[in-house]
Design a protein around this motif. Structure first.
Motif, PDB file in Angstrom:
ATOM      1  N   ASN A   1      42.336  45.385  29.102  1.00 28.01           N
ATOM      2  CA  ASN A   1      41.410  45.099  30.183  1.00 28.01           C
ATOM      3  C   ASN A   1      42.258  44.917  31.430  1.00 28.01           C
ATOM      4  O   ASN A   1      41.886  44.215  32.422  1.00 28.01           O
ATOM      5  CB  ASN A   1      40.464  44.022  29.904  1.00 28.01           C
ATOM      6  CG  ASN A   1      41.290  42.711  29.559  1.00 28.01           C
ATOM      7  OD1 ASN A   1      42.462  42.487  29.689  1.00 28.01           O
ATOM      8  ND2 ASN A   1      40.601  41.422  29.604  1.00 28.01           N
TER       9      ASN A   1
ATOM     10  N   ASP B   1      35.749  42.632  31.196  1.00 28.56           N
ATOM     11  CA  ASP B   1      34.899  42.000  30.093  1.00 28.56           C
ATOM     12  C   ASP B   1      34.851  40.676  30.452  1.00 28.56           C
ATOM     13  O   ASP B   1      34.167  39.965  29.418  1.00 28.56           O
ATOM     14  CB  ASP B   1      35.515  42.339  29.087  1.00 28.56           C
ATOM     15  CG  ASP B   1      36.980  41.943  28.864  1.00 28.56           C
ATOM     16  OD1 ASP B   1      37.561  41.528  29.756  1.00 28.56           O
ATOM     17  OD2 ASP B   1      37.629  42.288  27.632  1.00 28.56           O
ATOM     18  N   GLY B   2      35.384  39.774  31.399  1.00 29.46           N
ATOM     19  CA  GLY B   2      35.232  38.546  31.683  1.00 29.46           C
ATOM     20  C   GLY B   2      36.205  37.751  30.976  1.00 29.46           C
ATOM     21  O   GLY B   2      36.342  36.626  30.972  1.00 29.46           O
ATOM     22  N   ASP B   3      37.289  38.332  30.322  1.00 30.77           N
ATOM     23  CA  ASP B   3      38.453  37.785  29.760  1.00 30.77           C
ATOM     24  C   ASP B   3      39.421  37.615  30.479  1.00 30.77           C
ATOM     25  O   ASP B   3      39.688  38.551  31.482  1.00 30.77           O
ATOM     26  CB  ASP B   3      38.725  38.288  28.294  1.00 30.77           C
ATOM     27  CG  ASP B   3      37.530  38.002  27.245  1.00 30.77           C
ATOM     28  OD1 ASP B   3      36.699  37.028  27.567  1.00 30.77           O
ATOM     29  OD2 ASP B   3      37.348  38.902  26.428  1.00 30.77           O
TER      30      ASP B   3
ATOM     31  N   PRO C   1      35.668  37.907  37.320  1.00 29.08           N
ATOM     32  CA  PRO C   1      35.994  38.983  36.736  1.00 29.08           C
ATOM     33  C   PRO C   1      35.988  40.288  37.626  1.00 29.08           C
ATOM     34  O   PRO C   1      35.168  40.350  38.667  1.00 29.08           O
ATOM     35  CB  PRO C   1      34.739  39.319  35.625  1.00 29.08           C
ATOM     36  CG  PRO C   1      33.517  38.425  36.225  1.00 29.08           C
ATOM     37  CD  PRO C   1      34.159  37.520  37.003  1.00 29.08           C
ATOM     38  N   TRP C   2      36.686  41.283  37.245  1.00 29.41           N
ATOM     39  CA  TRP C   2      36.890  42.588  37.943  1.00 29.41           C
ATOM     40  C   TRP C   2      35.568  43.272  37.724  1.00 29.41           C
ATOM     41  O   TRP C   2      35.144  43.515  36.761  1.00 29.41           O
ATOM     42  CB  TRP C   2      37.946  43.331  37.589  1.00 29.41           C
ATOM     43  CG  TRP C   2      38.409  44.622  38.380  1.00 29.41           C
ATOM     44  CD1 TRP C   2      37.858  45.643  38.180  1.00 29.41           C
ATOM     45  CD2 TRP C   2      39.144  44.706  39.454  1.00 29.41           C
ATOM     46  NE1 TRP C   2      38.229  46.783  38.906  1.00 29.41           N
ATOM     47  CE2 TRP C   2      38.987  46.042  40.037  1.00 29.41           C
ATOM     48  CE3 TRP C   2      39.969  43.749  40.281  1.00 29.41           C
ATOM     49  CZ2 TRP C   2      39.773  46.584  41.034  1.00 29.41           C
ATOM     50  CZ3 TRP C   2      40.554  44.268  41.431  1.00 29.41           C
ATOM     51  CH2 TRP C   2      40.369  45.680  41.834  1.00 29.41           C
TER      52      TRP C   2
ATOM     53  N   LEU D   1      39.918  37.992  36.337  1.00 28.84           N
ATOM     54  CA  LEU D   1      39.679  38.429  34.738  1.00 28.84           C
ATOM     55  C   LEU D   1      39.362  39.792  34.552  1.00 28.84           C
ATOM     56  O   LEU D   1      39.154  40.644  35.754  1.00 28.84           O
ATOM     57  CB  LEU D   1      38.403  37.459  34.244  1.00 28.84           C
ATOM     58  CG  LEU D   1      38.351  35.972  34.593  1.00 28.84           C
ATOM     59  CD1 LEU D   1      37.030  35.314  34.281  1.00 28.84           C
ATOM     60  CD2 LEU D   1      39.608  35.307  33.704  1.00 28.84           C
TER      61      LEU D   1
END
Length: 801
Positions: free
Chosen positions: A588, A578-580, A619-620, A575
């Motif tokens: 992102n 930002d977690g998206d 997430p990255w 991801l």
């Protein structure tokens, strides 16, 4: 003191070395044990690789390097799925031939893959859009055609107005085009199909013989959607025909109070004179034609329909006259195009009955049907001879017997999966090798004339009439019938993008053979694929399609294994920070090449494998990526701490051997994050001690090499050892672990059933997993639910029930 680690220089040096020495070319020696590792080859887009590719490929990259060290003959190939809509759409936009775009993108992808340091065997590179490859795609299609598994039918199809193509159900999930994400519409069209439904049972049964995660198996099981039930005939009042329905709950027939048929059902047109509200029917039909299949079948949507006036059915067991409706949620392509409705025990039927004022008759005791449908089990009521039964199984059996005795129905099987829509009205795809002759019908292009090549054209934009661009080329269309010699016309549709990827794993085995698609001796040695890793999004498309083709080829004696892939795994998404989900529109997206330029390829590989559970979405984190680079810097500086040889320190000998054991086991379990954590811990121990021997350092580099090969090779060379890819994988010494293990007693419901020795410091979950896997424990837990696990001191207690 060593200079600062220059990852650019080191990575270029070793990539050049590996290329010059052909380090990763699979050997011709069939006496060695083999390991065929496969990752999903990419579509070569202009954007190049994304971090998802890094996660997908690095797992089997690690295992391939490890297997070579273990003495295996490793086949780890790479190629490109280069046909398809994205290249064609971009070609139309830029007025560039799709072949030129695909070629340039492939070179771009290859350069990026080499910068990551992947150990692919590039001597076996393939591309699906090359005639030497798609000759054999067409050859397999001809075999399918010859064996009756190709047919054409006029039907409502999923059509993308933007891409101007017909889409399979798999390519239009959620009512959206898989390529451009536009809304899909329903259109009547002649479509070529492959009879994948003929292999539904074999595809299901084959899942019992492969090592796939339960999540993958379940997705395929659900998509195929096999159900055992009954076909039941409902007579239509005053008409010498019956409406046939399929149901898995024939025990509820006494509760059927209405029927629903598809708006496209042929009986409507046949008996339109009897239907008093025909204008209303036609208006509803027109509205349905504008809806996608996804929109029509959503459970949560408003219930719509039209009651047919003058057209009623007879309940076959109660003899009662019941109304018939048309409603959009019933599709001709599913089942028989007609359903029976039991509103007391089905929520959608209950809501429909309430809206249209239809009777609700309970036939299973339980619940409150004034509030909602009762969908549980119970004693049969209001069901004549079934009232003696109190369970579903016996009730169904009794009703099936009754239906058979009275010629009202029969036992049957249905599948949710549809046949595979197998044509596109576009240019950039494999030409379908069929010829249409007025005298002979549809015949195949002779095998000796394959490949049927795509003509080189300037205008490859799709037609506005739903025809392929190939239909405009008279020199391609007009031909001679190979059977009668008379005038004929070629098929102008092309194959979908999934065609070339449905057998590519076979071509990797023998990629340059122009006589057969794969030499039988090579196939006998290399097949099946030992380990295949890819995305979960391909489970009901590529994975299912390729298994279908392989089962067919096995049935006609062209391949040597019933299943293509012995083991399949999948990776979780990376991801955005930002977690998206990563998206250009959200800003992102993380570019892997920019990470390489900043931190190095080894740091990228290390971080992507360290960031979390391999199969989970994660997430990255830029901080964590930088942390992995700092770890490699620490490894680099260990060369200044090397003193002496051999195993000088007993405690360090124990720690190194524990690390060998854990890293080796965790790589195999795809627990890459914990394997890397173990190596980080060992490096910390070296810094705490202030020194390490050459042998200890060499062993650490052997373990690190599959993940971070460049720095490992460089340091290994500096301390005087031969290249790591020629070095055997280290074996741990069990005696060295004696001081670093704990013996546990394993209890099941308080009784000791086994004992197990495990390394000190294992996580509780790993301790419990090891206990559950013991052969002496399995007989006491099989078929039972693990309700609680307790690990206290030297006892593992499993509470089951």
């Amino acid at each position: 003191m060593a200079e600062t680690y220059d990852f650019n220089a080191v990575e270029k040096k070793w990539q050049a070395y590996w290329d010059a020495h052909h380090c990763f070319t699979a050997e011709a020696d069939h006496k060695k044990p083999k390991f065929y590792a496969l990752v999903e080859f990419p579509y070569p887009s202009g954007a190049g690789m994304h971090v998802g590719h890094i996660k997908a490929y690095t797992s089997l990259e690690i295992l391939s390097r490890k297997r070579r060290m273990q003495g295996y003959n490793v086949l780890f190939p790479m190629g490109f799925d280069s046909f398809g809509l994205p290249a064609e759409n971009y070609a139309i936009k830029t007025n560039t031939h799709p072949h030129d775009i695909a070629t340039a993108n492939i070179e771009h992808f290859k350069d990026q893959m080499k910068r990551v340091g992947y150990s692919f065997d590039w001597t076996r590179e393939i591309a699906t859009s090359v005639p030497e490859y798609y000759k054999w795609t067409q050859w397999i299609f001809r075999k399918l055609f010859d064996h009756g598994l190709v047919f054409r039918a006029k039907t409502l199809v999923n059509y993308c107005p933007n891409c101007k193509v017909v889409l399979s159900n798999e390519d239009s999930q959620g009512g959206k085009c898989d390529v451009c994400h536009s809304d899909v519409v329903q259109l009547p069209k002649d479509v070529w199909y492959l009879k994948i439904t003929a292999y539904a049972d074999k595809l299901l049964e084959g899942l019992n013989d492969v090592d796939y995660p339960d999540a993958i198996k379940q997705q395929e099981v659900d998509w195929i959607g096999k159900s055992v039930g009954a076909f039941v005939n409902f007579k239509v009042k005053d008409i010498p025909e019956a409406l046939e329905i399929y149901t898995t709950r024939c025990d509820t027939l006494y509760g059927v109070t209405f029927m629903v048929i598809a708006p496209e059902h042929p009986m409507l047109d046949k008996y339109r004179e009897r239907i008093e509200n025909w204008d209303e029917v036609e208006a509803y039909r027109a509205a349905c034609a504008k809806k996608t299949e996804f929109e029509r079948t959503q459970l949560s949507k408003d219930k719509t329909g039209v009651r047919l006036q003058g057209f009623t059915a007879i309940n076959p067991v109660s003899g009662k006259e019941i109304p018939v409706f048309i409603a959009d949620y019933v599709m001709m392509g599913y089942g028989t195009g007609a359903i029976m409705a039991v509103p007391a025990h089905d929520q959608r039927d209950w809501e429909f009955a309430h809206k249209f004022g239809v009777d609700i008759i309970p036939v299973i005791e339980g619940g409150d049907i004034e509030k909602e449908a009762y969908t549980g089990d119970g004693r049969m009521i209001n069901s004549d001879f079934l009232n003696a039964y109190d369970n579903k199984k016996d009730s169904i059996a009794a009703m099936l017997e009754y239906l058979g005795e009275h010629a009202l129905g029969r036992k049957g099987i249905q599948y949710k999966m549809k046949d595979w829509a197998f044509n596109r009205q576009r240019y950039w795809g494999e030409p379908i090798p069929l010829i249409h002759c007025e005298k002979c019908g549809t015949v195949g292009v002779p095998y000796e004339e394959l490949p049927l090549k795509l003509p080189d054209v300037e205008n490859f934009a799709p037609g506005t009439d739903g025809q392929s661009p190939l239909a405009r080329i008279e020199s391609f269309v007009n031909c001679t019938c190979p059977q009668c010699g008379g005038p004929a016309k070629r098929e102008t549709d092309t194959m979908p993008q999934w065609a070339g990827s449905s057998w590519y794993y076979l071509r990797f085995i023998d990629p340059h053979n122009d006589k057969v698609f794969c030499d039988p001796e090579e196939m006998q040695y290399w097949m099946p694929v030992d380990w295949y890793n890819g995305g979960m999004e391909h489970v009901t498309r590529h994975l299912l399609y390729s298994r279908f083709w392989h089962h067919f080829l096995y049935d006609i004696g062209e391949v040597n294994t019933p299943e293509p892939y012995a083991k399949r795994t999948y990776q979780g998404l990376i991801l955005g920070p930002d977690g998206d989900k990563m998206s250009k529109s959200k800003g992102n997206v993380v570019d892997p090449i920019s990470v390489i330029e900043r931190l190095g390829a080894d740091a990228l590989r290390l971080y992507v494998m360290f960031m979390g559970d391999y199969m989970a979405a994660t997430p990255w984190s830029e901080d964590s990526a930088n942390g992995c680079k700092r770890f490699l810097d620490r490894v680099w500086r260990l060369q200044d701490m090397v003193k002496g040889e051999g195993w000088i320190d007993g405690d360090m000998r124990t720690k190194v051997n524990a690390c060998i054991k854990k890293v080796g086991e965790d790589y195999e379990r795809m627990k890459f994050n914990t394997a890397i954590a173990a190596m980080m811990s060992l490096v910390n121990d070296c810094y705490t001690k202030g020194s390490l021997t050459k042998d200890e350092f060499h062993t650490l580099l052997l373990l690190l090499y599959p993940v971070a090969p460049h720095i490992s090779e460089e340091l290994n060379e500096r301390i005087g050892f031969a290249p790591l890819h020629h070095t055997a994988w280290p074996a741990y010494d069990p005696d060295a672990l004696a001081l670093n293990t704990v013996e546990y007693g394993v209890q099941v419901n308080g009784k000791v059933r086994a004992r197990i020795k495990l390394p000190v410091g294992m996580e509780q979950k790993d301790i419990v997993d090891a206990a559950l896997a013991l052969g002496d424990v399995k007989p006491f837990i099989e078929g039972k639910t693990i309700r609680k696990t307790i690990v206290v001191k030297n006892i593992i207690n499993l509470v089951v029930g």
